[in-house]
Motif scaffolding. Structure first.
Motif, PDB file in Angstrom:
ATOM      1  N   LYS A 109       0.759  -1.724  -0.078  1.00 15.95           N
ATOM      2  CA  LYS A 109       0.125  -0.073   0.114  1.00 15.95           C
ATOM      3  C   LYS A 109       0.451   1.050  -0.486  1.00 15.95           C
ATOM      4  O   LYS A 109       0.617   2.539  -0.844  1.00 15.95           O
ATOM      5  CB  LYS A 109      -1.089  -0.158   1.574  1.00 15.95           C
ATOM      6  CG  LYS A 109      -1.883   1.356   1.472  1.00 15.95           C
ATOM      7  CD  LYS A 109      -2.770   1.251   2.628  1.00 15.95           C
ATOM      8  CE  LYS A 109      -3.166   2.253   3.076  1.00 15.95           C
ATOM      9  NZ  LYS A 109      -4.423   2.357   4.370  1.00 15.95           N
ATOM     10  N   ASN A 110       1.937   0.907   0.430  1.00 15.75           N
ATOM     11  CA  ASN A 110       3.339   2.372   0.524  1.00 15.75           C
ATOM     12  C   ASN A 110       3.367   2.391  -0.693  1.00 15.75           C
ATOM     13  O   ASN A 110       3.621   3.993  -0.818  1.00 15.75           O
ATOM     14  CB  ASN A 110       4.145   2.180   2.217  1.00 15.75           C
ATOM     15  CG  ASN A 110       3.615   2.683   3.358  1.00 15.75           C
ATOM     16  OD1 ASN A 110       2.218   2.682   3.203  1.00 15.75           O
ATOM     17  ND2 ASN A 110       3.565   1.317   4.297  1.00 15.75           N
ATOM     18  N   ASP A 112       2.247   1.611  -3.496  1.00 18.86           N
ATOM     19  CA  ASP A 112       1.456   2.329  -4.688  1.00 18.86           C
ATOM     20  C   ASP A 112       1.433   3.858  -4.421  1.00 18.86           C
ATOM     21  O   ASP A 112       1.042   4.120  -4.957  1.00 18.86           O
ATOM     22  CB  ASP A 112      -0.258   1.405  -4.131  1.00 18.86           C
ATOM     23  CG  ASP A 112       0.060  -0.160  -4.492  1.00 18.86           C
ATOM     24  OD1 ASP A 112       1.569  -0.250  -5.428  1.00 18.86           O
ATOM     25  OD2 ASP A 112      -0.406  -0.822  -3.871  1.00 18.86           O
ATOM     26  N   GLU A 113       0.881   4.342  -2.622  1.00 19.18           N
ATOM     27  CA  GLU A 113       1.249   5.636  -2.754  1.00 19.18           C
ATOM     28  C   GLU A 113       2.406   6.236  -3.318  1.00 19.18           C
ATOM     29  O   GLU A 113       2.000   7.078  -3.662  1.00 19.18           O
ATOM     30  CB  GLU A 113       0.964   5.605  -1.610  1.00 19.18           C
ATOM     31  CG  GLU A 113      -0.459   5.318   0.054  1.00 19.18           C
ATOM     32  CD  GLU A 113      -0.518   5.433   0.684  1.00 19.18           C
ATOM     33  OE1 GLU A 113      -0.257   6.329   1.627  1.00 19.18           O
ATOM     34  OE2 GLU A 113      -1.941   4.857   1.102  1.00 19.18           O
ATOM     35  N   PHE A 117       3.081   9.335  -6.018  1.00 18.44           N
ATOM     36  CA  PHE A 117       3.462  10.933  -5.518  1.00 18.44           C
ATOM     37  C   PHE A 117       4.599  10.810  -6.169  1.00 18.44           C
ATOM     38  O   PHE A 117       4.886  12.176  -7.446  1.00 18.44           O
ATOM     39  CB  PHE A 117       3.589  10.326  -4.655  1.00 18.44           C
ATOM     40  CG  PHE A 117       4.336  11.807  -3.004  1.00 18.44           C
ATOM     41  CD1 PHE A 117       4.165  12.636  -3.474  1.00 18.44           C
ATOM     42  CD2 PHE A 117       5.708  11.770  -3.339  1.00 18.44           C
ATOM     43  CE1 PHE A 117       4.474  13.565  -2.565  1.00 18.44           C
ATOM     44  CE2 PHE A 117       6.352  12.900  -3.015  1.00 18.44           C
ATOM     45  CZ  PHE A 117       5.581  13.492  -2.708  1.00 18.44           C
TER      46      PHE A 117
END
Length: 159
Positions: A109-110, A112-113, A117
């Motif tokens: 998830k991180n 993907d974030e 970004f």
């Protein structure tokens, strides 16, 4: 004492000899000590025989059957404890695996974030590069215009 009586059969007329012998305190003391030692030895012999009988058993004897049953029960119990232990280890590993999966999902998830970004930053950088290119072209154009004006100014002032 029955063995002593068998070895010393009483003969007619020897009763007085036996009574006289038992009246002698030293002989009487020795005789009593021997009798007590014989009793002790007989009791030790009986205990030793009982102990020997207790240790010697067969699968058909009552003691043997009890011991074999107890051994089977202990083997079953050990197998059950082994299964529980292995199941406990499997459960522990499953719990650790679940934690790892959760941590991996959180990291994904991180990532993907961060990828989003990075895409956003990349777009901003492209926009800034386009702005910088446009400003450089304007600067170049302005510098060329300035040069032209200076040349004109120099030509106009010399003329």
């Amino acid at each position: 004492s029955s063995g002593i009586n068998a070895e010393w059969p009483l003969r007619p007329g020897s009763t007085s000899n036996l009574k006289n012998t038992l009246l002698d305190p030293c002989v009487n003391l020795l005789f009593q000590k021997m009798q007590s030692e014989i009793k002790d030895l007989h009791s030790k012999l009986e205990k030793a025989e009982e102990e020997l009988n207790a240790w010697s058993f067969t699968a058909d004897s009552v003691t043997g059957k009890k011991l074999m049953g107890k051994c089977r029960m202990l083997i079953d119990e050990n197998e059950e404890l082994g299964r529980q232990l292995s199941q406990g280890r499997v459960a522990q590993l499953q719990a650790e695996l679940a934690l790892q999966k959760s941590a991996n999902e959180e990291m994904q998830k991180n990532v993907d974030e961060m990828a989003g970004f990075v895409v956003m930053l990349d777009e901003e950088v492209e926009g800034m590069q386009a702005t910088i290119l446009h400003l450089q072209q304007q600067l170049k154009s302005t510098q060329e215009k300035r040069k032209k004006y200076r040349l004109r100014l120099c030509v106009d002032t010399t003329a």
